[in-house]
Structures are given as C-alpha cells and as structure tokens.
Design an enzyme around this catalytic site. Structure first.
Site, PDB file in Angstrom:
ATOM      1  N   HIS A   1       0.840  -1.195   0.000  1.00 53.74           N
ATOM      2  CA  HIS A   1       0.000   0.000   0.000  1.00 53.74           C
ATOM      3  C   HIS A   1       0.873   1.241   0.000  1.00 53.74           C
ATOM      4  CE1 HIS A   1      -3.153   2.845   0.935  1.00 53.74           C
ATOM      5  NE2 HIS A   1      -3.952   1.936   0.424  1.00 53.74           N
TER       6      HIS A   1
ATOM      7  N   ASP B   1      -7.966  -5.367  -1.034  1.00 56.95           N
ATOM      8  CA  ASP B   1      -8.417  -6.191  -2.152  1.00 56.95           C
ATOM      9  C   ASP B   1      -8.198  -7.682  -1.938  1.00 56.95           C
ATOM     10  OD1 ASP B   1      -9.544  -4.437  -4.028  1.00 56.95           O
ATOM     11  OD2 ASP B   1      -7.568  -3.642  -4.498  1.00 56.95           O
TER      12      ASP B   1
HETATM   13  N1  ACO Z   1       4.298  -7.499  -4.251  1.00 58.18           N
HETATM   14  C1  ACO Z   1       5.654  -7.533  -4.116  1.00 58.18           C
HETATM   15  N2  ACO Z   1       6.393  -6.477  -3.778  1.00 58.18           N
HETATM   16  C2  ACO Z   1       5.720  -5.336  -3.526  1.00 58.18           C
HETATM   17  C3  ACO Z   1       4.329  -5.226  -3.609  1.00 58.18           C
HETATM   18  C4  ACO Z   1       3.624  -6.373  -3.984  1.00 58.18           C
HETATM   19  N3  ACO Z   1       2.297  -6.339  -4.101  1.00 58.18           N
HETATM   20  N4  ACO Z   1       3.951  -3.988  -3.302  1.00 58.18           N
HETATM   21  C5  ACO Z   1       5.065  -3.306  -3.022  1.00 58.18           C
HETATM   22  N5  ACO Z   1       6.137  -4.135  -3.159  1.00 58.18           N
HETATM   23  C6  ACO Z   1       7.529  -3.786  -2.958  1.00 58.18           C
HETATM   24  C7  ACO Z   1       8.096  -3.112  -4.198  1.00 58.18           C
HETATM   25  O1  ACO Z   1       8.662  -4.035  -5.094  1.00 58.18           O
HETATM   26  C8  ACO Z   1       9.104  -2.192  -3.604  1.00 58.18           C
HETATM   27  O2  ACO Z   1      10.244  -2.959  -3.212  1.00 58.18           O
HETATM   28  P1  ACO Z   1      11.707  -2.387  -3.441  1.00 58.18           P
HETATM   29  O3  ACO Z   1      11.798  -1.145  -2.595  1.00 58.18           O
HETATM   30  O4  ACO Z   1      12.578  -3.513  -2.994  1.00 58.18           O
HETATM   31  O5  ACO Z   1      11.820  -2.072  -4.894  1.00 58.18           O
HETATM   32  C9  ACO Z   1       8.459  -1.719  -2.303  1.00 58.18           C
HETATM   33  O6  ACO Z   1       7.584  -2.779  -1.926  1.00 58.18           O
HETATM   34  C10 ACO Z   1       7.665  -0.428  -2.476  1.00 58.18           C
HETATM   35  O7  ACO Z   1       6.698  -0.651  -3.498  1.00 58.18           O
HETATM   36  P2  ACO Z   1       6.156   0.458  -4.489  1.00 58.18           P
HETATM   37  O8  ACO Z   1       5.622  -0.191  -5.738  1.00 58.18           O
HETATM   38  O9  ACO Z   1       7.169   1.555  -4.663  1.00 58.18           O
HETATM   39  O10 ACO Z   1       4.960   1.044  -3.665  1.00 58.18           O
HETATM   40  P3  ACO Z   1       3.894   2.049  -4.222  1.00 58.18           P
HETATM   41  O11 ACO Z   1       3.461   2.858  -3.083  1.00 58.18           O
HETATM   42  O12 ACO Z   1       4.361   2.766  -5.432  1.00 58.18           O
HETATM   43  O13 ACO Z   1       2.728   1.082  -4.747  1.00 58.18           O
HETATM   44  C11 ACO Z   1       0.924  -0.360  -4.779  1.00 58.18           C
HETATM   45  C12 ACO Z   1       1.656   0.706  -3.976  1.00 58.18           C
HETATM   46  C13 ACO Z   1       0.637   0.134  -6.209  1.00 58.18           C
HETATM   47  C14 ACO Z   1      -0.400  -0.659  -4.104  1.00 58.18           C
HETATM   48  C15 ACO Z   1       1.810  -1.623  -4.829  1.00 58.18           C
HETATM   49  O14 ACO Z   1       1.993  -2.112  -3.524  1.00 58.18           O
HETATM   50  C16 ACO Z   1       1.218  -2.687  -5.735  1.00 58.18           C
HETATM   51  O15 ACO Z   1       1.430  -2.648  -6.949  1.00 58.18           O
HETATM   52  N6  ACO Z   1       0.461  -3.688  -5.172  1.00 58.18           N
HETATM   53  C17 ACO Z   1      -0.153  -4.712  -5.948  1.00 58.18           C
HETATM   54  C18 ACO Z   1      -1.459  -4.208  -6.576  1.00 58.18           C
HETATM   55  C19 ACO Z   1      -2.546  -4.008  -5.547  1.00 58.18           C
HETATM   56  O16 ACO Z   1      -2.792  -4.851  -4.699  1.00 58.18           O
HETATM   57  N7  ACO Z   1      -3.252  -2.874  -5.673  1.00 58.18           N
HETATM   58  C20 ACO Z   1      -4.359  -2.524  -4.769  1.00 58.18           C
HETATM   59  C21 ACO Z   1      -3.956  -1.415  -3.882  1.00 58.18           C
HETATM   60  S1  ACO Z   1      -5.185  -1.052  -2.678  1.00 58.18           S
HETATM   61  C22 ACO Z   1      -6.420  -0.396  -3.569  1.00 58.18           C
HETATM   62  O17 ACO Z   1      -6.270   0.223  -4.559  1.00 58.18           O
HETATM   63  C23 ACO Z   1      -7.747  -0.629  -3.102  1.00 58.18           C
END
Ligand code: ACO
Length: 377
Positions: A263, A314
């Site tokens: 998140h 989700d």
């Molecule tokens: N799976 C694996 N690794 C993850 C995930 C994940 N779901 N989410 C974050 N990370 C990791 C990233 O790879 C990153 O690692 P690093 O620093 O080693 O490169 C770190 O955690 C930070 O992640 P970001 O992508 O920079 O976080 P951001 O705030 O940009 O993205 C997001 C948040 C889009 C929700 C992301 O966690 C994601 O893509 N999750 C999967 C999709 C999802 O479940 N979306 C629903 C969100 S809630 C909603 O909208 C209701």
C-alpha cells in the site's frame, strides 16, 4: 535553467498533500477514519446507508434522517430506459468496468438537475449516483445472464437490495451482513488514485457525472480496484495449499508484484484487512471459500516473512466476493458501487475548495531544435 525548473519531481506524488479534506484520514500507522470516526467503531455497528449519509452530509444521521435518506435512495433505484437499452446493446466481450464507466457518463445526459450547481442540487445528484451506480452493475449482470432484474424492496436496506437485484435471490442474514460490511469498508479512502481523479475533474467545475466517470476509469486499473480480480486469478492458479510456497517464491524471484499486497500509505496493516479477513473467516464456510481462505492465510504469512508486506483491502475482498457468488470481472464494480459515496463527497468538497488542481510537469526535453520542413525529413 530557471529556479522554477530546478528538479522538483515528486515521483508518484508520494506524500504530497494536494488539498485539505475532512472526509477521511488514512493513518499510516494502520487506522482509517471517516469524518473523524474510526472505521473499527463503524463496521458492525452501522449500515452502509448511514456511512453514505455521513460522507455526503458530514454527520451521522439520526433515525428520521436515516429513514428519509433511505427513502431517497429507494426512489432513485431505477435507471432511465435509454440506459437499460444501452446496457442491453453492449457486446458480451465488453469488460463490465468499461460498461459501467460508459453508462455513468451516459447517466449525466438524463440529470434532472442539469445546469443547477447549488449545494442542494449537488446533494441530490450525489444521492442519485450512490443509488444508480449499483443499479447499472445489477442491470448489466442480469442482462448478461438473460434474466430480468427484480424490483427493489422498500423494507430492505440499500446494500441488501443491491445484492438482491444483482443475484435475483433474497440474501440471507449472513450475506446481507457481508455486503453491508464490504460496502462500509470500501466507501472512502483519502486521496486514493480514483478519488484524486474525481477531484481533478471537479476542480475544473465540471459536473459530478464527469468526475465519477474519471474515477471509474482510474479505479479500473490492476494497481487499484482491478487488483481483487487479479487476486482471484492468482488464487485460482494455486490449486492446493501445498503449492503456495513455490508459486509465491516464483513471483518474488521474477520481481513480480503480488496482487492484493502493499500500500502507498499504510506502513502497518491495512485496517480494513482484519475486518475482511474476519468476515471471510466467520461467514464464508462454503467448501470453495474455505479452501481459498486457507490459501490466503498461507500467502499472507509467506509474503510477510519474505518481504514484510501486508495484504491490502483487495486481498480478502476477493474471497468475500467469491463467497457472495459475484463473478470475478464484477469485483471492481462492487468496489465502485461502494466507493461512489466517497467520490461524490470529495467532488462536493472540491467544489467548495474552488481551486483548479493543475500540477506542473518537469520538462526534460530539448529546446530550440532546428525545424525541418516535411519534404526534407
Ligand atoms: N508485491 C511484491 N512487492 C511489492 C508489492 C507487492 N504487491 N507492493 C510493493 N512491493 C515492494 C516493491 O517491489 C518495492 O520494493 P523495493 O523497494 O525492494 O523495490 C516496495 O515494496 C515499495 O513498493 P512500491 O511499488 O514503490 O509502492 P507504491 O506505493 O508505489 O505502490 C501499490 C503501492 C501500487 C499498491 C503496490 O503495492 C502494488 O502494486 N500492489 C499490488 C497491486 C494491488 O494490490 N493494488 C491494490 C492497492 S489497494 C487499492 O487500490 C484498493
């Protein structure tokens, strides 16, 4: 380079406050407040109708206000015949979210308050959208099943009516409780991407239907509301609990995102997850749901062990939807059916703020390139 052009990009607008809001607060420590009320105190003690009222009227309703608002919603629970015909004309191949986006835009053509931007008209419009977004969802589903849509029942709460009209079967007490809670938990969430999109559109003084259409287009993406559908794809691909470890490790090795995890704001557990996990644990005892739940628990443990990332709303929402008998491609439409109450509340707040949301881009291109006429290119 002018001072104004110095590097100042905040990638993804992370931690940027774009406006003030009183509607909801997403506390990174793992709490969520609607108008100052902790959702932990609201889930289980209120109905979705009260929360929708709270968001747009900025106060919890008393009994009389709740009855009046429930009546208003009930009277708006129908669609103009042109919208029904348009839904019936959509190709089977059209993704349900695309149909919802189009038909909400289409609804704007039938607004009885067209041209009236008073607060009273905006509240009527907000109530209408809260009632009719779920109507579009139910009508689309029934149309795709070649089945008629039942009429809402006045004695049912709004969310129970929605599920009833969607499935054509009267929800039992447990199902009604699942849908109430699901909708309360999805009603609002600060400046998430779809709400921000709605506010950007509203900031140009565009109409509420346009703002909600922008929001739906934004919610559709798999990094936002589209994630729950992808969660179920993943759960369906992992057939057995014993396969979880290899599957998840494979995703992590390939540096792929695990859907339903992570998140932007929460540094602790998403506070909605424990409620949804609880809902799934308490109510979703059908054989399939139990298997899905067990796999979810294992995935949750593993992802935390390996990446210290928690599930988001989700993740268990997907299992709750499955247990209610909602098809996968309709999950984000249920999300939208609840979140519309937050979107319209934010649209009204943005109108009150009366400022155009217009960031700048950090230009990194060339200047003064020699122009070459088309014959010489
Ligand atoms: N799976 C694996 N690794 C993850 C995930 C994940 N779901 N989410 C974050 N990370 C990791 C990233 O790879 C990153 O690692 P690093 O620093 O080693 O490169 C770190 O955690 C930070 O992640 P970001 O992508 O920079 O976080 P951001 O705030 O940009 O993205 C997001 C948040 C889009 C929700 C992301 O966690 C994601 O893509 N999750 C999967 C999709 C999802 O479940 N979306 C629903 C969100 S809630 C909603 O909208 C209701």
């Amino acid at each position: 380079m002018s001072e104004d052009n110095e590097k100042s990009v905040v990638r993804g607008l992370r931690d940027v406050a774009a406006a003030e809001t009183k509607i909801s607060y997403v506390d990174p420590a793992g709490f969520l407040y609607y108008l100052g009320y902790n959702i932990d105190d609201l889930v289980g003690s209120t109905m979705y109708t009260e929360i929708a009222y709270l968001l747009i009227h900025k106060k919890l309703p008393n009994k009389q206000e709740l009855t009046e608002f429930s009546n208003q919603l009930y009277h708006e629970m129908y669609l103009p015949k042109e919208i029904v015909q348009s839904i019936q004309a959509t190709p089977e191949s059209a993704p349900p979210m695309a149909v919802l986006r189009t038909e909400v835009s289409h609804l704007g053509e039938f607004d009885p308050d067209e041209g009236d931007f008073s607060q009273a008209a905006n509240l009527r419009r907000a109530t209408r959208l809260i009632a009719r977004v779920p109507m579009i969802v139910a009508t689309l589903h029934r149309t795709r099943q070649n089945l008629p849509i039942p009429k809402p029942k006045k004695e049912y709460a709004f969310s129970k009516n929605f599920l009833y009209m969607f499935k054509g079967v009267v929800p039992d007490e447990k199902e009604a409780s699942v849908i109430h809670r699901f909708m309360i938990l999805h009603a609002d969430h600060g400046f998430n991407a779809s709400t921000f999109a709605a506010r950007v559109t509203a900031s140009t003084n565009s109409d509420m239907y346009s703002a909600v259409t922008s929001a739906i287009g934004t919610l559709k993406g798999p990094l936002h509301g589209g994630a729950s559908e992808k969660v179920m794809d993943m759960l369906d691909e992992i057939n057995l609990e014993e396969e979880v470890e290899e599957y998840i490790q494979g995703l992590l090795d390939e540096k792929k995102k695990i859907m339903g995890f992570g998140h932007r704001v929460y540094k602790a557990q998403d506070p909605r997850t424990k409620h949804l996990r609880g809902i799934v644990e308490d109510y979703c005892h059908r054989e399939r749901s139990q298997g899905l739940y067990n796999r979810c628990m294992k995935i949750e443990q593993l992802v935390y062990q390996r990446k210290q990332i928690y599930p988001n709303v989700d993740f268990y929402a997907a299992v709750a939807m499955d247990a209610l008998g909602v098809p996968k491609d309709f999950y984000p439409l249920f999300f939208a059916s609840a979140r519309v109450s937050g979107w319209v509340a934010h649209v009204i707040e943005q109108y009150e703020d009366a400022v155009l949301l217009r960031p700048k881009g950090e230009y990194i291109g060339d200047f003064n390139r020699p122009f070459v006429p088309i014959e010489k290119r």
